[in-house]
Design an enzyme around this catalytic site. Structure first.
Site, PDB file in Angstrom:
ATOM      1  N   SER A   1       1.060  -1.075  -0.042  1.00 63.43           N
ATOM      2  CA  SER A   1      -0.121   0.013   0.165  1.00 63.43           C
ATOM      3  C   SER A   1       1.046   1.231   0.012  1.00 63.43           C
ATOM      4  O   SER A   1       1.652   1.446   0.918  1.00 63.43           O
ATOM      5  CB  SER A   1      -1.052   0.122   1.176  1.00 63.43           C
ATOM      6  OG  SER A   1      -1.582   1.180   1.519  1.00 63.43           O
TER       7      SER A   1
ATOM      8  N   HIS B   1      -1.393  -1.183  -4.508  1.00 67.72           N
ATOM      9  CA  HIS B   1      -2.266  -1.057  -3.706  1.00 67.72           C
ATOM     10  C   HIS B   1      -2.573   0.412  -3.287  1.00 67.72           C
ATOM     11  O   HIS B   1      -1.774   0.888  -2.726  1.00 67.72           O
ATOM     12  CB  HIS B   1      -2.535  -1.716  -2.348  1.00 67.72           C
ATOM     13  CG  HIS B   1      -3.781  -1.732  -1.552  1.00 67.72           C
ATOM     14  ND1 HIS B   1      -4.773  -2.610  -2.014  1.00 67.72           N
ATOM     15  CD2 HIS B   1      -4.136  -1.036  -0.609  1.00 67.72           C
ATOM     16  CE1 HIS B   1      -5.732  -2.345  -1.002  1.00 67.72           C
ATOM     17  NE2 HIS B   1      -5.474  -1.163  -0.256  1.00 67.72           N
TER      18      HIS B   1
ATOM     19  N   ASP C   1      -4.819   3.643  -1.874  1.00 71.22           N
ATOM     20  CA  ASP C   1      -5.921   3.746  -0.808  1.00 71.22           C
ATOM     21  C   ASP C   1      -6.420   5.174  -1.171  1.00 71.22           C
ATOM     22  O   ASP C   1      -5.860   5.975  -0.640  1.00 71.22           O
ATOM     23  CB  ASP C   1      -5.303   3.559   0.694  1.00 71.22           C
ATOM     24  CG  ASP C   1      -4.987   2.275   1.112  1.00 71.22           C
ATOM     25  OD1 ASP C   1      -5.953   1.381   1.084  1.00 71.22           O
ATOM     26  OD2 ASP C   1      -3.952   2.092   1.518  1.00 71.22           O
TER      27      ASP C   1
ATOM     28  N   MET D   1      -8.921   7.991   0.262  1.00 67.80           N
ATOM     29  CA  MET D   1      -9.727   8.201   1.187  1.00 67.80           C
ATOM     30  C   MET D   1     -10.392   9.619   1.193  1.00 67.80           C
ATOM     31  O   MET D   1      -9.678  10.479   0.672  1.00 67.80           O
ATOM     32  CB  MET D   1      -8.743   8.334   2.799  1.00 67.80           C
ATOM     33  CG  MET D   1      -8.270   6.898   3.078  1.00 67.80           C
ATOM     34  SD  MET D   1      -7.217   6.734   4.571  1.00 67.80           S
ATOM     35  CE  MET D   1      -6.336   5.213   4.303  1.00 67.80           C
TER      36      MET D   1
ATOM     37  N   HIS E   1      -8.620   1.062  -3.690  1.00 69.05           N
ATOM     38  CA  HIS E   1      -9.281   0.702  -2.631  1.00 69.05           C
ATOM     39  C   HIS E   1     -10.085   2.019  -2.425  1.00 69.05           C
ATOM     40  O   HIS E   1      -9.362   2.876  -1.829  1.00 69.05           O
ATOM     41  CB  HIS E   1      -8.392   0.130  -1.721  1.00 69.05           C
ATOM     42  CG  HIS E   1      -9.010  -0.153  -0.206  1.00 69.05           C
ATOM     43  ND1 HIS E   1      -8.556  -0.258   0.849  1.00 69.05           N
ATOM     44  CD2 HIS E   1     -10.660  -0.130  -0.001  1.00 69.05           C
ATOM     45  CE1 HIS E   1      -9.596  -0.487   1.881  1.00 69.05           C
ATOM     46  NE2 HIS E   1     -10.748  -0.202   1.482  1.00 69.05           N
TER      47      HIS E   1
ATOM     48  N   MET F   1     -12.333   4.346  -0.186  1.00 68.55           N
ATOM     49  CA  MET F   1     -12.691   4.518   1.130  1.00 68.55           C
ATOM     50  C   MET F   1     -13.458   5.813   1.136  1.00 68.55           C
ATOM     51  O   MET F   1     -12.979   6.783   1.751  1.00 68.55           O
ATOM     52  CB  MET F   1     -11.618   4.380   2.178  1.00 68.55           C
ATOM     53  CG  MET F   1     -11.202   2.954   2.508  1.00 68.55           C
ATOM     54  SD  MET F   1      -9.643   3.001   3.404  1.00 68.55           S
ATOM     55  CE  MET F   1      -8.638   3.108   1.916  1.00 68.55           C
TER      56      MET F   1
ATOM     57  N   MET G   1     -11.411  -6.418   5.572  1.00 70.02           N
ATOM     58  CA  MET G   1     -10.411  -5.442   6.392  1.00 70.02           C
ATOM     59  C   MET G   1      -9.898  -6.057   7.766  1.00 70.02           C
ATOM     60  O   MET G   1     -11.017  -6.521   8.384  1.00 70.02           O
ATOM     61  CB  MET G   1     -11.249  -4.027   6.731  1.00 70.02           C
ATOM     62  CG  MET G   1     -11.525  -3.264   5.195  1.00 70.02           C
ATOM     63  SD  MET G   1     -10.219  -2.926   4.293  1.00 70.02           S
ATOM     64  CE  MET G   1      -9.188  -1.904   5.584  1.00 70.02           C
TER      65      MET G   1
ATOM     66  N   GLY H   1      -8.751   3.606   7.493  1.00 67.97           N
ATOM     67  CA  GLY H   1      -8.468   4.897   7.581  1.00 67.97           C
ATOM     68  C   GLY H   1      -6.928   5.354   7.795  1.00 67.97           C
ATOM     69  O   GLY H   1      -6.568   6.454   7.542  1.00 67.97           O
TER      70      GLY H   1
ATOM     71  N   GLY I   1      -2.877   3.492   8.267  1.00 71.85           N
ATOM     72  CA  GLY I   1      -1.824   2.747   7.873  1.00 71.85           C
ATOM     73  C   GLY I   1      -1.199   2.277   9.506  1.00 71.85           C
ATOM     74  O   GLY I   1      -1.375   3.214  10.482  1.00 71.85           O
ATOM     75  N   GLY I   2      -0.561   1.450   9.890  1.00 68.86           N
ATOM     76  CA  GLY I   2       0.304   0.983  10.883  1.00 68.86           C
ATOM     77  C   GLY I   2      -0.572   0.798  12.196  1.00 68.86           C
ATOM     78  O   GLY I   2      -0.059   0.763  13.202  1.00 68.86           O
TER      79      GLY I   2
ATOM     80  N   ASP J   1      -6.576  -6.753   4.086  1.00 69.85           N
ATOM     81  CA  ASP J   1      -6.117  -5.271   4.224  1.00 69.85           C
ATOM     82  C   ASP J   1      -5.889  -4.845   5.584  1.00 69.85           C
ATOM     83  O   ASP J   1      -6.910  -4.541   6.212  1.00 69.85           O
ATOM     84  CB  ASP J   1      -6.907  -4.281   3.331  1.00 69.85           C
ATOM     85  CG  ASP J   1      -6.230  -3.108   3.105  1.00 69.85           C
ATOM     86  OD1 ASP J   1      -5.335  -2.692   3.690  1.00 69.85           O
ATOM     87  OD2 ASP J   1      -7.066  -2.304   2.601  1.00 69.85           O
ATOM     88  N   GLY J   2      -4.699  -4.713   6.148  1.00 71.06           N
ATOM     89  CA  GLY J   2      -4.722  -4.096   7.528  1.00 71.06           C
ATOM     90  C   GLY J   2      -3.761  -4.972   8.563  1.00 71.06           C
ATOM     91  O   GLY J   2      -4.007  -6.200   8.680  1.00 71.06           O
ATOM     92  N   GLY J   3      -2.465  -4.392   8.843  1.00 66.40           N
ATOM     93  CA  GLY J   3      -1.817  -5.166   9.718  1.00 66.40           C
ATOM     94  C   GLY J   3      -1.151  -6.366   9.482  1.00 66.40           C
ATOM     95  O   GLY J   3      -0.742  -7.205  10.059  1.00 66.40           O
TER      96      GLY J   3
ATOM     97  N   GLY K   1       1.303  -2.112   4.168  1.00 68.08           N
ATOM     98  CA  GLY K   1       1.955  -0.892   4.053  1.00 68.08           C
ATOM     99  C   GLY K   1       3.156  -0.820   4.830  1.00 68.08           C
ATOM    100  O   GLY K   1       4.365  -0.580   4.448  1.00 68.08           O
ATOM    101  N   SER K   2       2.881  -0.456   6.238  1.00 69.77           N
ATOM    102  CA  SER K   2       4.053  -0.425   7.034  1.00 69.77           C
ATOM    103  C   SER K   2       5.151  -1.431   6.815  1.00 69.77           C
ATOM    104  O   SER K   2       6.252  -1.326   6.892  1.00 69.77           O
ATOM    105  CB  SER K   2       3.595  -0.140   8.519  1.00 69.77           C
ATOM    106  OG  SER K   2       2.547  -0.810   8.579  1.00 69.77           O
TER     107      SER K   2
HETATM  108  C1  DX5 Z   1      -6.264   1.317   5.715  1.00 70.09           C
HETATM  109  C2  DX5 Z   1      -5.726   0.865   4.314  1.00 70.09           C
HETATM  110  C3  DX5 Z   1      -4.565   0.054   4.140  1.00 70.09           C
HETATM  111  C4  DX5 Z   1      -3.459   0.314   4.885  1.00 70.09           C
HETATM  112  C5  DX5 Z   1      -2.575  -0.778   5.520  1.00 70.09           C
HETATM  113  O1  DX5 Z   1      -7.189   2.062   5.601  1.00 70.09           O
HETATM  114  O2  DX5 Z   1      -6.712   0.427   3.527  1.00 70.09           O
HETATM  115  O3  DX5 Z   1      -4.455  -0.538   3.029  1.00 70.09           O
HETATM  116  O4  DX5 Z   1      -2.598   1.221   4.075  1.00 70.09           O
HETATM  117  O5  DX5 Z   1      -1.591  -0.437   6.215  1.00 70.09           O
HETATM  118  P1  DX5 Z   1      -1.021  -1.287   7.252  1.00 70.09           P
HETATM  119  O6  DX5 Z   1      -0.105  -2.397   6.537  1.00 70.09           O
HETATM  120  O7  DX5 Z   1       0.257  -0.400   7.646  1.00 70.09           O
HETATM  121  O8  DX5 Z   1      -1.847  -1.870   8.260  1.00 70.09           O
HETATM  122 ZN    ZN Z   2      -6.428  -0.346   1.580  1.00 70.27          ZN
END
Ligand code: DX5
Ligand code: ZN
Length: 227
Positions: A12, A37, A39, A41, A70, A72, A141, A146, A148-149, A176-178, A198-199
């Site tokens: 991401s 990916h 994001d 928002m 993606h 949001m 999700m 909303g 990352g991290g 998606d997430g963590g 992402g992170s």
């Molecule tokens: C969260 C995003 C994710 C996010 C994931 O709202 O949709 O794609 O970037 O980030 P990590 O991998 O750091 O949880």
């Molecule tokens: Zn995403």
């Protein structure tokens, strides 16, 4: 885009250097990313704001793999053509973003893109039961969208249920997430094939030190494939 269920790592770019997206995209692809990916928002559906169609269009020439967008945002429908024009390969909308997800998925396919539907952590697997023939990807999700991290929320039972519901249909399950080498294996074992990170991809690296991205991508992939 051909369909398969092999593990795909989708970094991401929410965790990239926002002043240097082109170079960041080229770096993660050179280091083994399968998809990119993106994001989007809106500061309304989620409490954070990123970028819109002109920025996504500017990313397009840098993406040689798959641009996985993606959304949001709410509403979705007025913006579908703009993201088609921006060059999204896959456009994912949240089921919680409005009352007419069925129409939204039809419109995404109608605009020539693959259609994805995303589920917040509180939304059950059953909510997509009548959408399976309209979607190419289900995004589960594992954080509240909303930022990352954030800390991973376990959705193993939901992923297993979705995998059984999907059967032989050519539908990706994306998480998606963590995602990191400790959380990805259980998702892969439950039936996921696309892992957004992402992170855990961007941590410690930069466009001047991109091999760290490669090491991070490989660590997630190896952990998931060992399942
Ligand atoms: C969260 C995003 C994710 C996010 C994931 O709202 O949709 O794609 O970037 O980030 P990590 O991998 O750091 O949880
Ligand atoms: Zn995403």
């Amino acid at each position: 885009m051909t369909f398969d269920r092999s593990i795909k790592i989708a970094p991401s770019i929410l965790s990239a250097d926002f002043a240097n997206f082109g170079a960041e995209i080229r770096a993660i692809e050179a280091q083994g990313a399968d998809w990119v990916h993106v994001d989007v928002m809106d500061g309304h559906f989620v409490p954070n704001l990123t970028f819109g169609p002109p920025a996504v269009k500017a990313f397009r020439p840098h993406v040689k793999t798959v641009m996985d967008v993606h959304l949001m945002i709410a509403p979705v429908d007025p913006y579908i053509d703009a993201y088609a024009d921006a060059g999204a390969d896959i456009l994912t909308a949240h089921i919680e973003a409005g009352p007419h997800i069925h129409r939204t998925l039809q419109a995404i396919r109608g605009a020539g893109m693959k259609a994805g539907v995303a589920l917040n952590p509180g939304t059950p697997a059953d909510s997509v039961e009548h959408l399976l023939d309209l979607c190419d990807l289900i995004c589960v999700m594992t954080v509240n969208p909303g930022f990352g991290g954030q800390k991973y929320i376990d959705m193993t039972a939901k992923v297993r249920k979705l995998r059984a519901m999907i059967g032989d249909r050519p539908i990706h399950i994306e998480i998606d997430g963590g995602m990191d080498p400790t959380t990805a294996p259980q998702m892969a074992a439950a039936g996921a094939d696309v892992l957004v990170a992402g992170s855990a991809v961007f941590r410690g690296g930069s466009v001047d030190n991109p091999s760290v991205y490669g090491d991070n991508i490989t660590a997630i992939r190896n952990a998931a494939e060992r399942q």
